[in-house]
Design a protein around this motif. Sequence first.
Motif, PDB file in Angstrom:
ATOM      1  N   GLU A 173      28.020  -2.752 -46.487  1.00 17.48           N
ATOM      2  CA  GLU A 173      26.921  -3.212 -45.886  1.00 17.48           C
ATOM      3  C   GLU A 173      27.399  -3.061 -44.182  1.00 17.48           C
ATOM      4  OE1 GLU A 173      26.096  -6.829 -47.718  1.00 17.48           O
ATOM      5  OE2 GLU A 173      27.156  -7.958 -46.340  1.00 17.48           O
ATOM      6  N   LEU A 174      26.323  -2.861 -43.398  1.00 13.98           N
ATOM      7  CA  LEU A 174      26.784  -2.984 -42.183  1.00 13.98           C
ATOM      8  C   LEU A 174      26.375  -4.439 -41.298  1.00 13.98           C
ATOM      9  CD1 LEU A 174      27.324  -0.891 -39.763  1.00 13.98           C
ATOM     10  CD2 LEU A 174      24.906  -0.892 -38.968  1.00 13.98           C
ATOM     11  N   ILE A 175      27.371  -4.797 -40.655  1.00  7.95           N
ATOM     12  CA  ILE A 175      27.039  -6.114 -40.376  1.00  7.95           C
ATOM     13  C   ILE A 175      26.482  -6.233 -38.850  1.00  7.95           C
ATOM     14  CG2 ILE A 175      28.427  -7.969 -39.338  1.00  7.95           C
ATOM     15  CD1 ILE A 175      30.653  -7.067 -41.125  1.00  7.95           C
ATOM     16  N   THR A 176      25.083  -6.181 -39.091  1.00 14.78           N
ATOM     17  CA  THR A 176      24.113  -5.796 -38.053  1.00 14.78           C
ATOM     18  C   THR A 176      24.333  -6.620 -36.657  1.00 14.78           C
ATOM     19  OG1 THR A 176      22.417  -7.065 -39.465  1.00 14.78           O
ATOM     20  CG2 THR A 176      22.485  -4.604 -39.367  1.00 14.78           C
ATOM     21  N   GLU A 177      24.755  -7.963 -36.997  1.00  6.95           N
ATOM     22  CA  GLU A 177      24.724  -9.016 -35.713  1.00  6.95           C
ATOM     23  C   GLU A 177      25.836  -8.310 -34.824  1.00  6.95           C
ATOM     24  OE1 GLU A 177      25.765 -12.854 -37.174  1.00  6.95           O
ATOM     25  OE2 GLU A 177      28.010 -12.240 -37.125  1.00  6.95           O
ATOM     26  N   ASP A 178      26.656  -7.509 -35.167  1.00  6.29           N
ATOM     27  CA  ASP A 178      27.548  -6.881 -34.302  1.00  6.29           C
ATOM     28  C   ASP A 178      27.062  -6.001 -33.297  1.00  6.29           C
ATOM     29  OD1 ASP A 178      29.339  -8.837 -35.393  1.00  6.29           O
ATOM     30  OD2 ASP A 178      30.633  -7.122 -36.476  1.00  6.29           O
ATOM     31  N   PHE A 179      25.916  -5.429 -33.613  1.00  2.00           N
ATOM     32  CA  PHE A 179      25.132  -4.494 -32.795  1.00  2.00           C
ATOM     33  C   PHE A 179      24.265  -4.806 -31.997  1.00  2.00           C
ATOM     34  CE2 PHE A 179      27.343  -2.441 -36.376  1.00  2.00           C
ATOM     35  CZ  PHE A 179      28.119  -1.396 -35.930  1.00  2.00           C
ATOM     36  N   SER A 180      23.607  -3.932 -31.032  1.00  2.00           N
ATOM     37  CA  SER A 180      22.470  -4.278 -30.094  1.00  2.00           C
ATOM     38  C   SER A 180      21.176  -4.739 -30.753  1.00  2.00           C
ATOM     39  CB  SER A 180      22.297  -2.959 -29.290  1.00  2.00           C
ATOM     40  OG  SER A 180      21.514  -2.060 -29.962  1.00  2.00           O
ATOM     41  N   PHE A 219      18.372  -3.404 -30.332  1.00  2.00           N
ATOM     42  CA  PHE A 219      17.759  -2.187 -30.467  1.00  2.00           C
ATOM     43  C   PHE A 219      18.112  -2.044 -32.160  1.00  2.00           C
ATOM     44  CE2 PHE A 219      18.012   2.320 -31.115  1.00  2.00           C
ATOM     45  CZ  PHE A 219      16.809   2.760 -31.160  1.00  2.00           C
ATOM     46  N   LEU A 220      19.249  -1.947 -32.448  1.00  2.40           N
ATOM     47  CA  LEU A 220      19.633  -1.508 -33.708  1.00  2.40           C
ATOM     48  C   LEU A 220      19.282  -2.735 -34.606  1.00  2.40           C
ATOM     49  CD1 LEU A 220      22.944  -0.076 -34.907  1.00  2.40           C
ATOM     50  CD2 LEU A 220      21.986  -2.238 -36.059  1.00  2.40           C
ATOM     51  N   GLN A 221      19.250  -3.933 -34.256  1.00  3.32           N
ATOM     52  CA  GLN A 221      18.617  -4.967 -35.000  1.00  3.32           C
ATOM     53  C   GLN A 221      17.284  -4.753 -35.457  1.00  3.32           C
ATOM     54  OE1 GLN A 221      20.273  -8.610 -33.863  1.00  3.32           O
ATOM     55  NE2 GLN A 221      22.366  -7.924 -33.129  1.00  3.32           N
ATOM     56  N   GLU A 222      16.636  -4.691 -34.234  1.00  5.17           N
ATOM     57  CA  GLU A 222      15.089  -4.594 -34.563  1.00  5.17           C
ATOM     58  C   GLU A 222      14.751  -3.335 -35.187  1.00  5.17           C
ATOM     59  OE1 GLU A 222      13.692  -6.604 -30.228  1.00  5.17           O
ATOM     60  OE2 GLU A 222      13.645  -4.484 -30.618  1.00  5.17           O
ATOM     61  N   LYS A 223      15.299  -2.198 -35.093  1.00 15.86           N
ATOM     62  CA  LYS A 223      14.957  -0.952 -36.158  1.00 15.86           C
ATOM     63  C   LYS A 223      15.137  -1.286 -37.518  1.00 15.86           C
ATOM     64  CE  LYS A 223      13.289   1.476 -33.199  1.00 15.86           C
ATOM     65  NZ  LYS A 223      11.742   0.970 -33.096  1.00 15.86           N
ATOM     66  N   VAL A 224      16.432  -1.818 -37.765  1.00 13.55           N
ATOM     67  CA  VAL A 224      16.936  -2.116 -38.973  1.00 13.55           C
ATOM     68  C   VAL A 224      15.771  -3.099 -39.638  1.00 13.55           C
ATOM     69  CG1 VAL A 224      18.291  -3.467 -40.605  1.00 13.55           C
ATOM     70  CG2 VAL A 224      19.348  -1.878 -38.746  1.00 13.55           C
ATOM     71  N   ALA A 225      15.362  -4.356 -38.882  1.00 16.41           N
ATOM     72  CA  ALA A 225      14.480  -5.027 -39.558  1.00 16.41           C
ATOM     73  C   ALA A 225      12.978  -4.173 -39.560  1.00 16.41           C
ATOM     74  CB  ALA A 225      14.251  -6.390 -38.486  1.00 16.41           C
ATOM     75  N   GLU A 226      12.747  -3.731 -38.862  1.00 19.06           N
ATOM     76  CA  GLU A 226      11.366  -2.757 -38.872  1.00 19.06           C
ATOM     77  C   GLU A 226      11.526  -1.850 -40.129  1.00 19.06           C
ATOM     78  OE1 GLU A 226      10.681  -1.435 -34.593  1.00 19.06           O
ATOM     79  OE2 GLU A 226      10.455   0.468 -35.856  1.00 19.06           O
ATOM     80  N   ILE A 227      12.517  -1.220 -40.360  1.00 20.37           N
ATOM     81  CA  ILE A 227      12.468  -0.500 -41.858  1.00 20.37           C
ATOM     82  C   ILE A 227      12.536  -1.229 -42.984  1.00 20.37           C
ATOM     83  CG2 ILE A 227      13.340   1.688 -40.570  1.00 20.37           C
ATOM     84  CD1 ILE A 227      16.180   1.225 -41.616  1.00 20.37           C
ATOM     85  N   ILE A 228      13.395  -2.479 -42.865  1.00 18.47           N
ATOM     86  CA  ILE A 228      13.471  -3.170 -44.074  1.00 18.47           C
ATOM     87  C   ILE A 228      12.189  -3.939 -44.281  1.00 18.47           C
ATOM     88  CG2 ILE A 228      14.389  -5.011 -45.523  1.00 18.47           C
ATOM     89  CD1 ILE A 228      17.061  -4.211 -43.884  1.00 18.47           C
ATOM     90  N   ASN A 229      11.400  -4.332 -43.558  1.00 19.66           N
ATOM     91  CA  ASN A 229      10.148  -4.824 -43.665  1.00 19.66           C
ATOM     92  C   ASN A 229       9.076  -4.072 -44.195  1.00 19.66           C
ATOM     93  OD1 ASN A 229      10.950  -7.087 -42.290  1.00 19.66           O
ATOM     94  ND2 ASN A 229       9.960  -6.561 -40.192  1.00 19.66           N
TER      95      ASN A 229
END
Length: 270
Positions: free
Chosen positions: A97-104, A106-116
């Motif tokens: 699993e990707l540790i998303t808090e280590d990223f920008s 932008f990346l965190q928002e995109k990830v949340a957007e798709i999982i939602n």
Amino acid sequence: MNAKEIFNKLWKDYTEQNPSAKKVYDLFSNEGEDVQNDHIAFRTFDDKRVNIDVLAKPFLKAGYEEKGEYHFEQKHLYAKHFEHKDDTSMPRVFISELITEDFSKFLQEKVAEIINQIPSNLLESDELIHSGRQWDRPSYENYQKLREESEYAAWLYVYGFRANHFTVSINALKKFDSIYKVNQFLKDNGFLMNDSGGEVKGKPEDLLEQSSIKSEIIKVDFQEGTYEIPACYYEFAKRYPDERGNLYSGFIAKSADKIFESTDYYKKKA
Ligand code: NI
């Protein structure tokens, strides 16, 4: 679904998307080899709706248990591997699993957007693991932006939940008793090896040697049109016995850090 049914479904999707994987499988089969899987690998995000523990559920139900955990610092990944409790012929399952808090942001928002966008009944279901992309058609611009930060995130954004790679067990082959023979055979048949960190990752002393062919390049429909991008790769693993004579069954973080780059074409070409 029992574990074999899950693997068959994953294999069907994987070979349909990556015809070269089927070609490799057939190459070895035609040599009279019994092609068995050492492990099957999955990628996900650390969001608790889709993280390792969520993807592992169908395997735990099918008789698998957790066996090891790994940290890939460079790639900001955390991973676990699972093995079937009593059936040693069943492949290991490797989920990172990707540790998303280590990223920008932008990346965190995109990830949340798709999982939602994933239907909630699917999040609860054992079908999630092979459900593919459960969100809107990706944008090529976002794909490229994600790729600058994490090729892993970009791959997930486009392909969703599916096997990232299957892995041929060299131990189960008869004629090809070394990873070098396997690689040579593949190259003789026109396949390109991932040479990031050398063609063979790991040494006999590490008890695990691995190699992989480069990902298939496939056409994907993006919002902006069709583009050719890397899909999945096929891996090869040879395991050695430890001092007590037991075949090593884990994974080596530093080798896998490199093997993750099998889907990372663009960096290589630069
Ligand atoms: Ni692997």
